[in-house]
Enzyme design. Sequence first.
Site, PDB file in Angstrom:
ATOM      1  N   GLN A 125      42.024  42.116  36.867  1.00 40.23           N
ATOM      2  CA  GLN A 125      42.008  41.504  38.051  1.00 40.23           C
ATOM      3  C   GLN A 125      40.809  40.894  38.504  1.00 40.23           C
ATOM      4  OE1 GLN A 125      44.421  40.440  40.583  1.00 40.23           O
ATOM      5  NE2 GLN A 125      46.209  41.149  39.150  1.00 40.23           N
ATOM      6  N   SER A 126      40.152  40.417  37.411  1.00 35.64           N
ATOM      7  CA  SER A 126      38.627  39.985  37.635  1.00 35.64           C
ATOM      8  C   SER A 126      38.531  38.637  38.567  1.00 35.64           C
ATOM      9  CB  SER A 126      38.004  39.539  36.320  1.00 35.64           C
ATOM     10  OG  SER A 126      37.164  38.789  36.531  1.00 35.64           O
TER      11      SER A 126
END
Length: 446
Positions: free
Chosen positions: A164-165
Amino acid sequence: MLSPSACSIKSSSLYLAPLPTVRRNFHKRLLCDFRRHWSTLARAPTIVDSSTAPRVMESGGSSDGAIDGAIAGFNFLERKPYSPPPWASHLSPIPSHVFSLGHLPSPIHRWNLPNLPKGTEVWLKRDDLSGMQLSGNKVRKLEFLLADAVAQGADCIITIGGIQSNHCRATAVAAKYLNLNCHVILRTSKALVDKDPGLTGNLLVERLVGAHVQLISKEEYAKLGSVTLTELLKEKLLKEGRKPYVIPVGGSNSLGTWGYIEAVREIEQQVHNAGARVKFDDIVVACGSGGTIAGLSLGSWLSAMKTKVHAFSVCDDPDYFYDFVQVLLDGLQAGVLSRDIVDIHNAKGLGYAMSTAEELKFVKEVATTTGVVLDPVYSGKAAYGMLRDMAENPTEWEGRRVLFVHTGGLLGLYDKVDQMASTVGNWQRMDVDESVPRKEGTGKMF
């Protein structure tokens, strides 16, 4: 109410129905007009850089003041020569160009958090409002990194991060704005590495803009490291005839550090414009890859601000970040020790992107109390750590004016929906008494 206790807290397969003849002809004319208009713009040297058209807008002079005024409203995605703040002009190397990717300056306003130490004020620097799909602190770094990528003739970007960068999402969007393909290497669990990663949060945006997603297990990542993984992908793309440009984790290298050196100049100007009303004693910010705190602390130390910077690390540990930030500072020939210009506190809790029930409850209570939505991975943990420290050591914060930098990451909340469901149960069916007159067709459902 928030309390101290809470702180102990693919397009060929797409079918479109044919338009009616009149509408189809209208749309055809409209499309031709648009193409003709864009072609005119692409030939105008004062607006578009012919070396990269239609990729980027390039700043340039004009003898026509009216034209200059009109162009000023079109500076988003503009690539322009960069001049550093006077107090940073001795640093080396200095970037030659910078892109305009963020909606800056980001606003600063008072944050009315309850139960602060006596006389303490907390203000917010809203870098979460620097854009929508392209937002947060990563934008400032990307303005310099992507200018360098374009200067080097890159045709694609490689970067790496967690599943989930925020950084990978921002990079994918910015790259596409500049007509560059983007390849993102995302770290996930061993059990999920062979499965479709889904469309939650940042992943949805990355996949919508066409980023090429490569998954790697956390175990493999730990053994190989981000540098090896990005270099392997770079070699593969080079063999395919591509020209890749690698951006490290979080955009955190010495070049990316300029993003928050420049942010200090922005804060300085905002404080100056406010007159004598506002002067900050402390800056508080989350730390996940190190570039943001390197730029903020160096900028504050070099400039007239001389504001104390507190970083709350959401992964690794303070010693790791003191050493990493030192590498970034040395890369700029700053001549200063990281431990002398920033205080780093441990706020990772259970680990990177892992939240306790108490931390998520805190994020919910802050939103309910102040209307400010924090992300659970970065700013949420940093604010949690800050208020906990204020509760435990109130005398150290009394009477101080604090600037908290909200680094964005809202999309990360979508990955916490199941964990947060129990905290947001404030809904019910609306009951309308039978005596209230009803008439079919009264309500228009747009």
